[in-house]
Design an enzyme around this catalytic site. Structure first.
Site, PDB file in Angstrom:
ATOM      1  N   GLU A 132       0.842  -1.186   0.000  1.00  0.00           N
ATOM      2  CA  GLU A 132       0.000   0.000   0.000  1.00  0.00           C
ATOM      3  C   GLU A 132       0.881   1.242   0.000  1.00  0.00           C
ATOM      4  O   GLU A 132       2.112   1.151   0.025  1.00  0.00           O
ATOM      5  CB  GLU A 132      -0.945  -0.007   1.212  1.00  0.00           C
ATOM      6  N   HIS A 252      -8.241  10.485   3.943  1.00  0.00           N
ATOM      7  CA  HIS A 252      -8.011   9.407   2.982  1.00  0.00           C
ATOM      8  C   HIS A 252      -8.266   9.953   1.583  1.00  0.00           C
ATOM      9  O   HIS A 252      -9.300  10.573   1.326  1.00  0.00           O
ATOM     10  CB  HIS A 252      -8.926   8.217   3.255  1.00  0.00           C
ATOM     11  N   ARG A 301      -0.227   8.989   1.962  1.00  0.00           N
ATOM     12  CA  ARG A 301      -1.596   9.483   1.790  1.00  0.00           C
ATOM     13  C   ARG A 301      -1.695  11.001   1.728  1.00  0.00           C
ATOM     14  O   ARG A 301      -2.509  11.538   0.986  1.00  0.00           O
ATOM     15  CB  ARG A 301      -2.475   8.951   2.929  1.00  0.00           C
ATOM     16  N   HIS A 362     -10.221  10.800   7.772  1.00  0.00           N
ATOM     17  CA  HIS A 362     -10.044   9.356   7.903  1.00  0.00           C
ATOM     18  C   HIS A 362      -9.411   8.940   9.221  1.00  0.00           C
ATOM     19  O   HIS A 362      -9.909   8.049   9.904  1.00  0.00           O
ATOM     20  CB  HIS A 362      -9.190   8.858   6.744  1.00  0.00           C
ATOM     21  N   ARG A 397       0.225   9.170   9.230  1.00  0.00           N
ATOM     22  CA  ARG A 397       0.284   7.712   9.427  1.00  0.00           C
ATOM     23  C   ARG A 397       0.600   6.988   8.122  1.00  0.00           C
ATOM     24  O   ARG A 397       0.025   7.270   7.067  1.00  0.00           O
ATOM     25  CB  ARG A 397      -1.067   7.222   9.954  1.00  0.00           C
TER      26      ARG A 397
END
Length: 838
Positions: A132, A252, A301, A362, A397
């Site tokens: 990811e 997100h 992200r 998110h 994160r």
């Protein structure tokens, strides 16, 4: 009329019932249930109580689609996982916390599987690993393709039900109870009608663990469930706990866009979809991420969310598109069944059309500040999961680290509570703190203002307007009755107020905090954390320099010496990682009382030239020294027995720092001392002594700095500084002239140097315009001849086979430089020691 202050206690009826417990865990996601299960294993006779706002099987964990990141591939390493996490966290991760996560994570994941969690496997039976955003390895485990959270929640809930852990469902936590010493003594809570109890009650417990999840509902559009109203953070603030870095809210990037004005929980399009090859495109079909980041669609992200917002703003569109049509229907159904079904439910067929997406709130990277075992600033109060700020996430994160963080730090909390002995429930004392509530009708206004002014795009005006609107929302013309809706609205407003204040205070762009009016990262002013406490006077905000950062004075000194403070910090991080595993310096811990302090002297044991004193000071400061006084300067000659620096601080910290500080100081001083000997040998000639790229990996900048301290000069720092054509380049290019032209065509402004090993090569390279010629292994006679031929048309360097004994003879030939690789690759260390006084 001024707005009322944020209440320090929620208005609520007195508790109508009381339950006693050894440990109360608030929250039933991966973090809360892991704490409960692990503590029950450690102390089977203890009474563990879990209270949850919904049913046991609900909560934020069940919505996690992507998976859990952990090093399970033999080709992967914890160091790589650590580096990916630090990169995503943009300078604000606590390296110790991240190292804890990546080293203990694989074991914690295996224990989760032992509790019954079933993850997807290959046909050969091995765990199926995917990638990811921000990860450079395949290290994400998932379940049911895109239903990882649901599987984890199922396994943990079943394990809890199978044991003796008591669960209270439909319970909204209200406030922390404290005893006369200010220690956590339990919580008050309201159990809604569906619960086993009803109304407001209290749990008296020796330890309280907050695992309440996130606060996404503070925004109008979020991926968080409706229960995520920041209850744990708000409770901690009212109790006086420190809350850290609340401005770092991760949006997100790919949330299903449901049309203009859509609010509430929005369906998430997992990052794993991009991990499998889906591409973000604009409405003209352009794949815009490839020009934004080296990882393109798999960038961290914050990078992707910002890129989408920029493209939306440039194009005037309110969403972008995620193109996964090349997957085909079968792959969509099998790999991403949940996402496929949600898309079809909203009239979108991802196998035949791109998915409309836009960023939505998110994940909160900040939260209640904790240490490495989950302790908050209030004795007896712990926090883990999204409600906590453990230091793992920094400013942003890394994907799929959150579930792992919940696992690892939950186990640590359970073990810390158990190690302290079964906690005795203290007697709660009545709280005289002012109470109050917010009108629940303000909830949608709060969310709308937060999305408009404190969302992905932030600026002074928008944040100021939001802060004003939030102050106005505190006032109401009618008395607000205590109920679930007013308690939640009060929690949302409390969290929103702190978040907005922190976002307004941080005048930079970093990670998931994007200030349009301060678009650059600013390590000089903002490499640190914003800590907030709530008092009767209002919010108290403190800027705390990052624990892994150097003091500004040292950072400026290093920068002035041509060293990058971030690079020095990174070198120290690697050194500490080699020396300090989780147990730390066990000898010092065992032999030295925790509070003992001392003064120590850094002393030369031999004559030489010193280099690296600022770096050595940085080591001592990073490990707890609170005073350092240098008695010498880098580049100075020092005598045996001379005190170079005096440091003062905790004895444990000084001795833990000793080896790393001396490793660097003795090595760099050795380089400077050897360089000074070469410089002395060629004194009186025009020749200068310089280094090469024969340096230790990761230490090049420090070693070359030490050469300068010794009076030498630096050659190329990297292969990009200048073109250096050697014999193999000539062979590959088909001749020296061809090699020169190839470099000139590709890099017209770059200096060109050439290495030759014969006299007859000089004229051709001079004809091509060589600015510097390296004479490799020439005899003294050939060196003198070369100087006569070149006649100052180019600079000349002698290299290869040089010794201190021949240095002066070589210099007297008239060359400009003597290149000495031995300065950095084989200089003997200068003997330097640390002497603890007394």
């Amino acid at each position: 009329m001024s707005a009322p202050a944020i209440p320090l206690r929620l208005t609520a009826p007195d508790p109508g019932w009381v339950v006693e417990a050894d440990v109360v865990v608030v929250g039933s996601g991966i973090a809360g249930l892991t704490v409960a299960l692990r503590y029950a294993e450690l102390d089977p006779a203890a009474k563990v109580l879990v209270v949850t706002k919904d049913v046991l099987s609900s909560g934020s964990t069940r919505w996690a689609q992507g998976g859990i990141a952990a090093v399970l591939d033999p080709d992967d390493t914890p160091e790589e996982h650590l580096n990916d996490t630090l990169l995503a966290g943009v300078g604000l991760c606590d390296v110790r916390a991240v190292r804890t996560l990546v080293t203990e994570g694989p074991g914690a994941l295996r224990r989760l599987m032992a509790r019954g969690a079933r993850f997807d496997r290959t046909e050969a039976g091995r765990l199926q690993l995917t990638r990811e955003g921000g990860h450079r390895r395949d290290r994400i485990v998932h379940a049911g393709g895109d239903a990882t959270g649901a599987e984890v929640q199922r396994a943990l809930a079943e394990a809890v039900r199978a044991g003796a852990i008591e669960v209270v469902e439909h319970a909204l936590v209200l406030d922390l109870l404290k005893d006369g010493r200010g220690r956590a003594a339990g919580v008050t809570l309201h159990v809604m009608g569906e619960g086993a109890r009803d109304g407001v009650g209290a749990v008296h417990a020796g330890a309280v663990v907050l695992a309440t999840g996130g606060m996404g509902q503070v925004y109008a559009a979020t991926t968080n469930p409706v229960v995520s109203t920041g209850d744990g953070v708000a409770l901690a603030l009212r109790a006086g706990a420190v809350v850290r870095d609340l401005e770092f809210v991760q949006f997100h990037p790919t949330v299903l866009w449901l049309g203009e004005g859509s609010t509430g929980q929005q369906p998430l399009i997992s990052e794993a979809v991009r991990g499998e090859g889906a591409i973000l495109v604009d409405h003209d079909g352009e794949a815009f991420m490839r020009d934004v980041h080296e990882l393109a669609d798999l960038a961290p992200r914050d990078v992707v969310a910002k890129a989408i917002m920029r493209r939306m703003r440039e194009s005037g569109r309110d969403h972008m598109l995620l193109d996964g049509r090349h997957f085909g229907e079968e792959r969509w159904r099998t790999r991403f069944p949940t996402i496929y079904a949600v898309c079809r439910e909203h009239g979108i067929d991802p196998a035949r059309e791109p998915i409309p997406v836009a960023p939505a709130a998110h994940y909160a990277s900040g939260g209640v500040r904790t240490d490495l075992v989950g302790r908050t600033s209030i004795d007896g109060l712990y926090a883990c999961g999204e409600v906590a700020c453990t230091g793992v996430h920094g400013a942003n994160r890394l994907a799929s680290n959150s579930l792992l963080e919940g696992l690892v730090f939950a186990e640590r909390i359970a073990e810390d509570i158990h190690a302290a002995g079964r906690p005795e429930p203290g007697g709660p004392v009545a709280s005289p703190l002012p109470d109050g509530l917010v009108d629940p009708r303000a909830r949608t206004r709060i969310q709308a203002h937060m999305s408009r002014g404190a969302g992905v795009l932030r600026a002074r005006e928008s944040l100021g307007g939001t802060a004003g609107a939030l102050r106005d929302a505190r006032w109401t013309p009618v008395r607000v009755a205590p109920c679930t809706e007013s308690w939640e609205a009060t929690n949302l407003l409390t969290v929103a107020t702190v978040l907005t204040a922190a976002a307004a205070a941080r005048l930079e762009t970093r990670g998931s905090h994007w200030r349009e009016d301060h678009p650059e990262r600013d390590d000089d002013e903002w490499l640190g954390h914003l800590d907030v406490t709530l008092t009767e006077e209002g919010l108290q905000m403190t800027y705390t320099p990052h624990g892994d950062a150097l003091p500004a004075r040292l950072a400026q000194e290093l920068a002035g010496a041509g060293l990058d403070p971030d690079e020095v910090n990174a070198i120290l991080d690697r050194a500490f990682a080699e020396d300090l595993q989780e147990a730390g310096d066990v000898t010092s811990v065992a032999t030295i009382p925790a509070g003992q302090r001392a003064v120590a002297d850094v002393v030369a044991r031999a004559d030489g030239v010193v280099a690296g004193l600022a770096v050595a000071e940085a080591v001592f400061v990073r490990l707890g020294a609170d005073r350092a006084e240098r008695r010498a300067k880098d580049g100075e000659r020092v005598r045996k027995g001379e005190v170079l620096m005096t440091v003062e601080g905790p004895v444990r910290g000084l001795l833990t720092a000793e080896r790393t500080a001396l490793n660097l100081l003795t090595h760099l001083s050795g380089v400077a001392t050897l360089t000074a000997r070469w410089v002395a040998e060629v004194g009186g000639t025009k020749a200068r002594v310089r280094d090469s790229r024969k340096t230790l990996p990761g230490l090049r900048s420090l070693q070359k700095y030490a050469v300068r301290c010794g009076g030498g000069v630096n050659h190329r720092m990297s292969l990009s500084d200048a073109a250096l054509i050697k014999d193999n380049h000539v062979v590959a290019a088909g001749g020296v002239a061809e090699a020169f032209r190839a470099v000139r065509d590709r890099y017209p402004d770059l200096p060109i140097e050439v290495e030759v090993d014969r006299i007859d090569q000089l004229e051709p390279v001079l004809a091509e315009g060589a600015e510097e010629i390296l004479l490799d292994n020439f005899t003294l006679g050939d060196l003198s001849h070369a100087v006569q031929i070149v006649k100052n048309r180019a600079r000349l360097e002698a290299s290869g086979g040089l010794t201190l004994e021949s240095a002066r003879d070589v210099a007297e030939t008239g060359v400009d430089y003597l290149a000495v690789g031995a300065l950095t690759h084989s200089a003997p260390a200068l003997d330097i020691a640390l002497d603890l006084r007394g």
